[in-house]
Scaffold this motif. Structure first.
Motif, short mmCIF file in Angstrom:
data_model
loop_
_atom_site.label_atom_id
_atom_site.label_comp_id
_atom_site.label_asym_id
_atom_site.label_seq_id
_atom_site.Cartn_x
_atom_site.Cartn_y
_atom_site.Cartn_z
N THR A 1 34.37 40.02 30.97
CA THR A 1 34.20 40.70 29.69
C THR A 1 35.29 41.76 29.48
OG1 THR A 1 32.62 42.20 30.73
CG2 THR A 1 31.73 40.30 29.54
N GLU A 2 35.77 42.34 30.55
CA GLU A 2 36.93 43.24 30.48
C GLU A 2 38.19 42.38 30.53
OE1 GLU A 2 39.63 45.81 30.09
OE2 GLU A 2 37.62 46.66 30.13
N ARG A 3 38.96 42.39 29.47
CA ARG A 3 40.10 41.49 29.35
C ARG A 3 41.40 42.07 29.91
NH1 ARG A 3 38.99 36.61 29.01
NH2 ARG A 3 40.97 36.20 27.96
N ASN A 4 41.46 43.38 30.02
CA ASN A 4 42.71 44.03 30.41
C ASN A 4 42.87 43.97 31.94
OD1 ASN A 4 45.08 45.46 30.30
ND2 ASN A 4 44.14 47.41 29.77
N ILE A 5 43.12 42.77 32.45
CA ILE A 5 43.17 42.52 33.89
C ILE A 5 44.46 41.78 34.26
CG2 ILE A 5 41.99 41.50 35.88
CD1 ILE A 5 39.48 41.29 34.19
N GLN A 6 45.06 42.23 35.32
CA GLN A 6 46.14 41.48 35.97
C GLN A 6 45.51 40.70 37.12
OE1 GLN A 6 48.79 43.81 38.32
NE2 GLN A 6 50.39 42.25 38.43
N ILE A 7 45.69 39.39 37.13
CA ILE A 7 45.10 38.54 38.17
C ILE A 7 46.21 38.11 39.12
CG2 ILE A 7 43.74 36.47 38.65
CD1 ILE A 7 42.80 36.61 35.70
N ILE A 8 46.15 38.58 40.37
CA ILE A 8 47.19 38.29 41.35
C ILE A 8 46.66 37.30 42.38
CG2 ILE A 8 48.73 39.26 43.09
CD1 ILE A 8 48.54 41.93 41.65
N LEU A 9 47.19 36.09 42.37
CA LEU A 9 46.81 35.07 43.36
C LEU A 9 47.87 35.06 44.45
CD1 LEU A 9 45.78 32.12 40.97
CD2 LEU A 9 44.40 34.05 41.78
N VAL A 10 47.46 35.42 45.66
CA VAL A 10 48.40 35.48 46.79
C VAL A 10 48.21 34.25 47.66
CG1 VAL A 10 49.26 36.83 48.72
CG2 VAL A 10 48.25 38.00 46.74
N ASP A 11 49.08 33.27 47.49
CA ASP A 11 49.04 32.06 48.31
C ASP A 11 49.60 32.40 49.69
OD1 ASP A 11 49.13 29.49 49.40
OD2 ASP A 11 51.05 29.05 48.41
N ASP A 12 48.71 32.48 50.65
CA ASP A 12 49.08 32.92 52.00
C ASP A 12 49.47 31.74 52.88
OD1 ASP A 12 49.40 34.92 54.00
OD2 ASP A 12 47.44 34.42 54.84
N GLY A 13 50.44 30.97 52.41
CA GLY A 13 50.93 29.83 53.19
C GLY A 13 49.97 28.68 53.28
N SER A 14 49.24 28.39 52.20
CA SER A 14 48.27 27.29 52.21
C SER A 14 48.95 25.96 52.49
CB SER A 14 47.55 27.22 50.86
OG SER A 14 46.78 28.38 50.63
N THR A 15 48.21 25.08 53.17
CA THR A 15 48.75 23.76 53.52
C THR A 15 47.94 22.63 52.88
OG1 THR A 15 47.42 23.72 55.56
CG2 THR A 15 49.67 24.58 55.71
N ASP A 16 46.94 22.98 52.05
CA ASP A 16 46.06 21.95 51.47
C ASP A 16 46.28 21.76 49.98
OD1 ASP A 16 45.03 24.30 50.48
OD2 ASP A 16 42.93 23.70 50.73
N GLY A 17 47.35 22.32 49.44
CA GLY A 17 47.62 22.20 48.02
C GLY A 17 47.08 23.34 47.18
N SER A 18 46.48 24.34 47.82
CA SER A 18 45.94 25.49 47.08
C SER A 18 47.04 26.22 46.31
CB SER A 18 45.25 26.47 48.03
OG SER A 18 44.08 25.91 48.57
N GLY A 19 48.24 26.26 46.88
CA GLY A 19 49.35 26.93 46.21
C GLY A 19 49.70 26.25 44.89
N LEU A 20 49.65 24.93 44.85
CA LEU A 20 49.93 24.20 43.62
C LEU A 20 48.85 24.47 42.58
CD1 LEU A 20 51.12 20.76 45.06
CD2 LEU A 20 52.53 22.56 44.02
N ILE A 21 47.60 24.58 43.04
CA ILE A 21 46.50 24.89 42.12
C ILE A 21 46.71 26.26 41.50
CG2 ILE A 21 44.01 25.28 41.95
CD1 ILE A 21 43.63 23.24 44.19
N CYS A 22 47.18 27.21 42.32
CA CYS A 22 47.49 28.55 41.80
C CYS A 22 48.50 28.47 40.66
CB CYS A 22 48.05 29.43 42.92
SG CYS A 22 46.85 29.98 44.15
N ASP A 23 49.56 27.70 40.88
CA ASP A 23 50.61 27.57 39.86
C ASP A 23 50.08 26.94 38.58
OD1 ASP A 23 52.49 28.67 41.58
OD2 ASP A 23 53.09 26.73 42.39
N LYS A 24 49.20 25.94 38.72
CA LYS A 24 48.63 25.29 37.54
C LYS A 24 47.70 26.23 36.79
CE LYS A 24 48.96 20.56 39.28
NZ LYS A 24 48.19 19.34 39.70
N LEU A 25 46.94 27.04 37.51
CA LEU A 25 46.04 28.00 36.88
C LEU A 25 46.84 29.05 36.11
CD1 LEU A 25 43.44 28.48 39.75
CD2 LEU A 25 42.95 27.56 37.46
N ALA A 26 48.01 29.42 36.65
CA ALA A 26 48.86 30.42 35.99
C ALA A 26 49.35 29.92 34.63
CB ALA A 26 50.03 30.77 36.89
#
Length: 257
Positions: free
Chosen positions: A27-52
């Motif tokens: 409900t609070e919209r004024n948010i910076q969302i920081i996804l820190v891909d910590d060297g994922s090996t299962d494709g989580s990093g690609l999901i982060c990029d798509k969500l961005a």
């Protein structure tokens, strides 16, 4: 920018989208969302990029694997908000998570605001957001919450909103399993005022292979180290009351070891 939400990501492809969508829907919209891909090996990093690509508030950081503390510390460096929060990438939050904690910090001039959490596996928890009991105390009084039944609520990092300046000279210790316990007391000691709310705002997902359900021997050794560091910290700061309390806790830990 009011709030930066830092989400460490490591091999959570089955849960990541669920978590991030709950942050996007705050409900609070004024948010910076920081996804820190910590060297994922299962494709989580690609999901982060798509969500961005779906929300311009999302910033993705890719780094070499260093563990949860390393990811949090890395995210803090890029946080633009006056306040920051940490959300584990397999957990979920109430739609009012940020709004409620931010309201408490701003209304009462607090450096830290704390809400309640609920564990879940298949059935999501029932979040509660109402004018429930609110307790405003100073930082030293908040340290008392680290004893007794309130210990977990007061210790874990993810049910809280922190003033970013608290981390100017504090970092999560890397290489330890009990990183929250290693920093909570220092954050409270540095804080002027802390708000504790009875509202349930955070859902902790109980994964069978989560770090809190594994590596028990290492976890015990880490806890013993942290327990001693707390004793030394309060002795050096000439806080006799807390030195004795944590020394007593350290002794009990040795007996149970």
């Amino acid at each position: 920018m009011k709030v930066s939400a830092i989400v460490p990501v490591y091999n959570v492809k089955d849960y990541l989208e669920r978590c991030v969508k709950r942050i996007i829907a705050q409900t609070e919209r004024n948010i910076q969302i920081i996804l820190v891909d910590d060297g994922s090996t299962d494709g989580s990093g690609l999901i982060c990029d798509k969500l961005a690509e779906t929300d311009d508030r999302i910033n993705v950081l890719h780094k070499k694997n260093g563990g949860l503390s390393s990811a949090r510390n890395f995210g803090i460096q890029f946080a633009k908000g006056e306040f920051i929060c940490f959300i584990d990438s397999d957990d979920i939050i109430s739609p009012y998570y940020v709004e409620h904690l931010l309201y408490l910090n701003e209304k009462h001039g607090c450096d830290i605001s704390v809400g309640r959490y609920a564990c879940f596996d298949k059935t999501e928890p029932i979040f509660r957001y109402a004018e429930q009991e609110i307790e405003i105390i100073n930082g030293k009084q908040a340290i008392n919450k680290l004893f007794g039944e309130s210990y977990v609520t007061a210790t874990i990092a993810c049910n809280k909103l922190y003033k970013k300046t608290l981390f100017d000279d504090l970092k999560y210790p890397e290489g330890l399993i009990n990183e929250d316990e290693a920093l909570a007391y220092r954050l409270y000691y540095k804080a002027n005022k802390v708000a504790f709310s009875s509202n349930i705002i955070y859902g902790y997902y109980m994964r069978a292979n989560s770090i809190t359900k594994s590596r028990f021997s290492e976890k015990n050794f880490d806890f013993l180290k942290i327990a001693w560091e707390r004793c030394v910290f309060f002795e050096r700061n000439e806080e006799e009351k807390y030195h004795h309390l944590f020394l007593k806790l350290y002794c009990w830990t040795l007996l149970d070891f």
